[in-house]
Design an enzyme around this catalytic site. Structure first.
Site, short mmCIF file in Angstrom:
data_model
loop_
_atom_site.label_atom_id
_atom_site.label_comp_id
_atom_site.label_asym_id
_atom_site.label_seq_id
_atom_site.Cartn_x
_atom_site.Cartn_y
_atom_site.Cartn_z
N CYS A 259 16.02 13.35 77.55
CA CYS A 259 16.72 14.58 77.92
C CYS A 259 15.73 15.47 78.67
O CYS A 259 14.55 15.14 78.79
CB CYS A 259 17.25 15.31 76.69
SG CYS A 259 18.50 14.40 75.75
N ARG B 217 21.39 16.70 78.83
CA ARG B 217 21.51 15.75 77.72
C ARG B 217 21.77 14.32 78.17
O ARG B 217 22.62 14.06 79.02
CB ARG B 217 22.64 16.18 76.78
CG ARG B 217 22.74 15.28 75.55
CD ARG B 217 23.90 15.65 74.65
NE ARG B 217 23.94 14.79 73.48
CZ ARG B 217 25.00 14.63 72.70
NH1 ARG B 217 26.11 15.29 72.93
NH2 ARG B 217 24.94 13.82 71.65
N ILE C 124 22.50 9.86 72.89
CA ILE C 124 22.07 8.67 72.15
C ILE C 124 22.67 8.67 70.75
O ILE C 124 23.21 7.68 70.29
CB ILE C 124 20.53 8.60 72.05
CG1 ILE C 124 19.89 8.62 73.45
CG2 ILE C 124 20.10 7.37 71.28
CD1 ILE C 124 20.20 7.41 74.30
N ASN D 149 14.06 17.58 73.36
CA ASN D 149 13.97 16.32 74.09
C ASN D 149 13.21 15.33 73.22
O ASN D 149 12.10 15.62 72.78
CB ASN D 149 13.23 16.53 75.42
CG ASN D 149 12.76 15.24 76.06
OD1 ASN D 149 11.66 15.16 76.60
ND2 ASN D 149 13.58 14.20 76.01
N ASP E 12 19.93 14.09 65.27
CA ASP E 12 18.65 14.58 64.77
C ASP E 12 18.38 16.02 65.17
O ASP E 12 17.61 16.73 64.49
CB ASP E 12 17.50 13.68 65.25
CG ASP E 12 17.55 13.38 66.73
OD1 ASP E 12 18.52 13.76 67.40
OD2 ASP E 12 16.61 12.71 67.23
N ILE F 165 11.90 -7.64 84.96
CA ILE F 165 11.83 -7.54 86.42
C ILE F 165 10.83 -8.58 86.92
O ILE F 165 9.72 -8.69 86.39
CB ILE F 165 11.40 -6.13 86.86
CG1 ILE F 165 12.48 -5.11 86.46
CG2 ILE F 165 11.16 -6.08 88.36
CD1 ILE F 165 12.11 -3.68 86.76
#
Length: 344
Positions: free
Chosen positions: A2, A48, A51, A84, A106, A296
């Site tokens: 975030c 935001r 999650i 965050n 949380d 990747i």
């Protein structure tokens, strides 16, 4: 991930319009929702990425269940937070709180723990975080950063006014800031290859050091270190190999288990090296569903390591996806790195 931003400005150096500008710059960190708080002196902004608890109830800024009452008898929340990161043990922390929680995220646990226990509540948190909590009654702003600085937090301070954000680009867009280059930071960069906290490439803009909190009010600014790695290193050496391996396994398993807590699908970036392969193996053992892995690779064989990841994924039975690019594709991204890193 975030994005948070905000300010504490008794002299009204920053405006509500500045807050919106600072926060919108961080859109890429949180595309799911945005929110603002502004009372004239303090402003808090949030972008935001959802999650935990995907409902609007978990949007930020989030307000406490501790209230103020004005002269007319109207009530409003006393504390407000922007956050965050992720606190992995929030469910354990919640059990020690004397409050009925309204969300399953949380953020609310962090805020109510602060309300009940004060700033020392930070010692209970197991996670990565950068957060700001504002006490509207006392007009005090608290900034906190996790123990080893996983989550970034920058702040500007001119002796009276403070502005903060998850990224430098959010601050340097403010026209009120004198963006002079810090000559000492250049020396540090040339010597070390990076600019260590608390300096940044700009004068008067700093990185909040890992394991520190900052308190700002009309009286000024106070910075304090609440956690130090050196104090946590044990001088006791484990000489029994079986015991050492068992402790390591338990620590790794607990760490991975905490990080599998999510209300959205998650995956693992698998390079095929020792560390990501170990994390994937533990996650596959702990998860009730097939683990998703991603890697990747390069079209040029001398740069390509994706085959290692593919072998590990096959061995562990993961749902594996790989993205193959060329060195030319990678070179095209180089100009974007300047904007991403904000400083050398």
């Amino acid at each position: 991930m975030c994005g948070i931003s905000g300010f504490f400005s008794p002299s009204r150096k920053f405006t509500e319009s500045d807050l919106q500008q600072m926060t919108q710059v961080l859109y890429h960190r949180g595309p799911d929702a945005e929110g603002y708080f502004f009372d004239g002196i303090c402003g808090l902004g949030h972008r935001r990425l959802s999650i935990l608890d995907l409902s609007e109830n978990a949007n930020q800024p989030m307000f406490s269940q501790s209230f103020l009452t004005d002269d007319r008898g109207a009530r409003e929340s006393r504390f407000v937070i922007v956050f965050n990161g992720e606190v992995y043990n929030f469910q354990e922390v919640a059990k020690g709180l004397d409050v009925k929680l309204k969300t399953s995220c949380d953020t609310e646990v962090i805020l109510e723990a602060f309300v009940q226990k004060g700033i020392d509540f930070v010692h209970e948190l197991n996670g990565m975080f950068a957060l700001a909590i504002y006490d509207k009654q006392k007009q005090i702003l608290y900034l906190l950063r996790d123990r080893i600085g996983i989550k970034p937090l920058y702040y500007f301070w001119d002796g009276q006014n403070l502005a903060f954000a998850s990224e430098l680009k959010s601050l340097i867009g403010l026209s009120q800031l004198d963006k002079q280059i810090c000559q000492e930071a250049i020396c540090d960069f040339l010597h070390l290859g990076y600019i260590p906290a608390p300096k940044s490439i700009y004068q008067n803009i700093f990185k909040l050091p890992p394991g520190n909190w900052l308190i700002v009010s009309k009286k000024g600014l106070k910075l304090k270190k609440y956690w130090c790695l050196k104090d946590k290193i044990s001088h006791k050496t484990l000489t029994h190999e079986t015991e050492a391996k068992e402790q390591l396994h338990n620590l790794l398993q607990t760490a991975v288990k905490y990080r599998l807590i999510s209300d959205v699908p998650l995956g693992i970036f698998l390079s095929g090296g020792i560390d990501s392969s170990l994390v994937t193996a533990l996650a596959a053992n702990l998860s009730s569903q097939k683990v998703k892995t991603f890697s990747i690779g390069f079209k040029e064989s001398k740069f390509n390591e994706s085959e290692f990841a593919k072998k590990v994924a096959h061995h562990l039975g993961t749902n594996h996806q790989e993205f193959i690019i060329s060195t030319g594709d990678a070179k095209k991204l180089i100009p974007d790195l300047i904007n991403i890193y904000d400083e050398p």
